[in-house]
Design an enzyme around this catalytic site. Structure first.
Site, PDB file in Angstrom:
ATOM      1  N   LYS A   1     -38.571   6.705   6.490  1.00 52.60           N
ATOM      2  CA  LYS A   1     -37.627   7.464   5.454  1.00 52.60           C
ATOM      3  C   LYS A   1     -37.999   8.883   5.486  1.00 52.60           C
ATOM      4  O   LYS A   1     -39.149   9.194   5.360  1.00 52.60           O
ATOM      5  CB  LYS A   1     -37.505   6.893   4.224  1.00 52.60           C
ATOM      6  CG  LYS A   1     -36.457   7.526   3.422  1.00 52.60           C
ATOM      7  CD  LYS A   1     -36.403   6.589   1.822  1.00 52.60           C
ATOM      8  CE  LYS A   1     -35.106   7.087   0.929  1.00 52.60           C
ATOM      9  NZ  LYS A   1     -35.460   8.339   0.466  1.00 52.60           N
TER      10      LYS A   1
ATOM     11  N   CYS B   1     -41.160  12.013   0.511  1.00 53.61           N
ATOM     12  CA  CYS B   1     -41.403  12.223  -0.795  1.00 53.61           C
ATOM     13  C   CYS B   1     -41.794  13.709  -0.879  1.00 53.61           C
ATOM     14  O   CYS B   1     -42.269  14.433  -0.579  1.00 53.61           O
ATOM     15  CB  CYS B   1     -42.755  11.620  -1.430  1.00 53.61           C
ATOM     16  SG  CYS B   1     -43.255  11.813  -2.904  1.00 53.61           S
TER      17      CYS B   1
ATOM     18  N   ASN C   1     -28.956   8.324   2.737  1.00 50.94           N
ATOM     19  CA  ASN C   1     -29.554   8.425   1.552  1.00 50.94           C
ATOM     20  C   ASN C   1     -28.906   9.883   0.856  1.00 50.94           C
ATOM     21  O   ASN C   1     -29.191  10.993   1.468  1.00 50.94           O
ATOM     22  CB  ASN C   1     -30.714   8.268   1.627  1.00 50.94           C
ATOM     23  CG  ASN C   1     -31.384   8.241   0.176  1.00 50.94           C
ATOM     24  OD1 ASN C   1     -32.614   8.964   0.032  1.00 50.94           O
ATOM     25  ND2 ASN C   1     -30.956   7.598  -0.859  1.00 50.94           N
ATOM     26  N   GLY C   2     -28.798   9.777  -0.441  1.00 58.20           N
ATOM     27  CA  GLY C   2     -28.343  10.909  -1.182  1.00 58.20           C
ATOM     28  C   GLY C   2     -27.096  11.030  -1.909  1.00 58.20           C
ATOM     29  O   GLY C   2     -26.073  10.775  -0.955  1.00 58.20           O
ATOM     30  N   ASP C   3     -26.954  11.107  -3.094  1.00 57.46           N
ATOM     31  CA  ASP C   3     -25.522  11.349  -3.816  1.00 57.46           C
ATOM     32  C   ASP C   3     -24.639   9.931  -3.635  1.00 57.46           C
ATOM     33  O   ASP C   3     -23.277  10.105  -3.669  1.00 57.46           O
ATOM     34  CB  ASP C   3     -24.838  12.286  -3.258  1.00 57.46           C
ATOM     35  CG  ASP C   3     -25.478  13.701  -3.635  1.00 57.46           C
ATOM     36  OD1 ASP C   3     -26.457  13.603  -4.580  1.00 57.46           O
ATOM     37  OD2 ASP C   3     -25.197  14.780  -3.359  1.00 57.46           O
TER      38      ASP C   3
ATOM     39  N   ARG D   1     -31.422   6.953  -7.137  1.00 57.65           N
ATOM     40  CA  ARG D   1     -31.098   7.225  -8.364  1.00 57.65           C
ATOM     41  C   ARG D   1     -29.672   6.763  -8.962  1.00 57.65           C
ATOM     42  O   ARG D   1     -29.706   6.340 -10.113  1.00 57.65           O
ATOM     43  CB  ARG D   1     -31.085   8.793  -8.622  1.00 57.65           C
ATOM     44  CG  ARG D   1     -32.375   9.460  -8.284  1.00 57.65           C
ATOM     45  CD  ARG D   1     -32.242  11.138  -8.344  1.00 57.65           C
ATOM     46  NE  ARG D   1     -31.219  11.528  -7.509  1.00 57.65           N
ATOM     47  CZ  ARG D   1     -30.660  12.640  -7.175  1.00 57.65           C
ATOM     48  NH1 ARG D   1     -30.727  13.226  -8.433  1.00 57.65           N
ATOM     49  NH2 ARG D   1     -30.019  12.930  -6.217  1.00 57.65           N
TER      50      ARG D   1
ATOM     51  N   PRO E   1     -37.438   3.092  -2.269  1.00 57.11           N
ATOM     52  CA  PRO E   1     -38.416   2.698  -2.903  1.00 57.11           C
ATOM     53  C   PRO E   1     -38.456   4.109  -3.984  1.00 57.11           C
ATOM     54  O   PRO E   1     -38.416   5.209  -3.638  1.00 57.11           O
ATOM     55  CB  PRO E   1     -39.487   3.219  -1.859  1.00 57.11           C
ATOM     56  CG  PRO E   1     -38.691   2.917  -0.526  1.00 57.11           C
ATOM     57  CD  PRO E   1     -37.269   3.104  -0.550  1.00 57.11           C
ATOM     58  N   MET E   2     -38.983   3.903  -5.178  1.00 59.83           N
ATOM     59  CA  MET E   2     -39.004   5.064  -6.474  1.00 59.83           C
ATOM     60  C   MET E   2     -40.137   4.511  -7.026  1.00 59.83           C
ATOM     61  O   MET E   2     -40.322   3.413  -7.709  1.00 59.83           O
ATOM     62  CB  MET E   2     -37.589   4.952  -7.121  1.00 59.83           C
ATOM     63  CG  MET E   2     -36.412   5.408  -6.385  1.00 59.83           C
ATOM     64  SD  MET E   2     -35.005   5.535  -7.297  1.00 59.83           S
ATOM     65  CE  MET E   2     -34.462   3.688  -7.455  1.00 59.83           C
ATOM     66  N   ALA E   3     -41.149   5.729  -7.019  1.00 62.66           N
ATOM     67  CA  ALA E   3     -42.444   5.532  -7.646  1.00 62.66           C
ATOM     68  C   ALA E   3     -42.211   5.086  -9.299  1.00 62.66           C
ATOM     69  O   ALA E   3     -41.352   5.431  -9.925  1.00 62.66           O
ATOM     70  CB  ALA E   3     -43.233   6.580  -7.643  1.00 62.66           C
TER      71      ALA E   3
END
Length: 388
Positions: free
Chosen positions: A159, A119, A221-223, A246, A32-34
């Site tokens: 998350k 977040c 999650n991450g990179d 991202r 999820p990304m705002a």
């Protein structure tokens, strides 16, 4: 879409991910990304994946949902082809979270609920929300318990991050609370709140969490900037799946690569600029249709322009021009002036989006004094708008 066939990636022991009654194969989830993972962007990602994976909505505020805020009700709209329908909720007050979850369950608004405890942005953490919550163990437990109880048969996941900072790590305690309260799966971003999106994600923390809570699936999650990164994370940490944020900005076809990689194929998407331009126009078009206004859709699309054009030879003036368009015609005209035969640029698969780090964490006064005392969470802690 042009593809580049590479040697088949090494095999990975990632089985299909089970989220309650929903089988997610391959085990790939859109984070999820705002302002990003609205229905149009989810549509693009899902199309490239062939419908495989799980695609989560942007963050929905529980207070705004309960009050049926107009913007929030639009954000929870799912395309008829989306299944399962996945909503991420943000809330600080257990009672309000419970009401929101029961509303979703009773009205059939979604098939899966994810709780946001990751977040890091100040407007959320200063209220004691997002990644600040897991430090308050009893508050975390109360929120999760209300959510799981109110959800009925709907699966609830969560998350989170490693903790507030390196001196206040919470992921192992939070993972145990999640298991005890009936959470179906946990996703861990291998950074602290203080890191925001800077530095390097700590994949070892994901491995430790997996060892700590073997009872339920753990997602990393991450990179994850490429399909190979996803395979490597699973191999190195033993996690049950990956959450991609991202890395897919301006690159929704990353989900095609992820599916290919987990299925042992090497036919990765390497679009020319012409093909990227076509996706850009489609993305802007979908936004206009979703919002109900072409100009507003193109304006909303502006934030995506730099991500889509990353690595391509496009002059600064043209980039600026494309980033201020307000009609599909102007967007298409500008794109048609580019050298559209450019191949996919070397290195364009790397980091994108926010990279800021080492930020001062904004928390309610006295938040870190006692990890079990919930004092400091006031009636105003619930945000009244969603998507951020």
């Amino acid at each position: 879409m042009s593809t580049l066939t590479t040697p088949a990636p090494g095999t990975t022991a990632a089985a299909p991910l089970q989220i309650g009654p929903h089988t997610v194969a391959p085990p790939v989830v859109l984070a999820p990304m705002a302002g990003i993972t609205n229905a149009p962007f989810r549509t693009l990602c899902r199309e490239f994946s062939g419908g495989k994976g799980l695609f989560v909505s942007e963050m929905i505020t529980t207070r705004a949902l309960v009050e049926r805020n107009e913007k929030t009700m639009q954000l929870i709209h799912f395309d008829a082809t989306e299944t399962p329908r996945s909503i991420q909720l943000y809330g600080v007050d257990p009672v309000t979270v419970g009401k929101a979850v029961r509303m979703i369950a009773e009205e059939g608004l979604a098939d899966h609920i994810d709780l946001n405890f990751g977040c890091p942005v100040p407007k959320v953490t200063r209220k004691g929300g997002g990644s600040a919550i897991p430090y308050k163990r009893n508050l975390l437990r109360a929120i999760v318990r209300e959510a799981v109880t109110g959800a009925g048969d709907l699966p609830v996941t969560m998350k989170m991050r490693k903790g507030i900072d390196d001196d206040h790590l919470t992921h192992l305690d939070a993972g145990r609370i999640a298991v005890e309260e009936g959470v179906t799966a946990i996703a861990l971003h291998g950074r602290t709140t203080a890191q925001h999106y800077g530095g390097t994600a700590d994949w070892d923390a994901i491995a430790r969490l997996k060892e700590h809570v073997p009872e339920i699936p753990v997602l990393g999650n991450g990179d994850i900037w490429s399909a190979e990164d996803a395979l490597r994370m699973v191999r190195e940490t033993g996690c049950d799946g990956v959450v991609v944020g991202r890395g897919c900005l301006g690159r929704p076809w990353l989900f095609a690569d992820l599916v290919a990689a987990f299925e042992g194929r090497g036919d990765y998407v390497r679009p020319t600029l012409r093909e990227v331009a076509d996706v850009m126009v489609r993305h802007a078009t979908l936004l206009g249709e979703w919002i109900g206004d072409e100009a507003r859709g193109v304006i909303d699309f502006r934030k995506h322009v730099a991500w889509y054009l990353k690595g391509f030879a496009v002059g600064s003036e043209m980039r600026k021009r494309l980033a201020i368009t307000s009609s599909l015609e102007a967007l298409r005209t500008g794109l048609d002036e580019l050298d559209l035969d450019q191949p996919w640029p070397t290195g364009a698969d790397g980091p994108r989006g926010r990279t800021s780090g080492n930020n001062r964490v904004v928390l309610p006064d006295g938040w870190l004094k006692d990890p079990y005392d919930c004092a400091g969470v006031g009636a105003d802690a619930e945000l009244d708008t969603s998507g951020g």
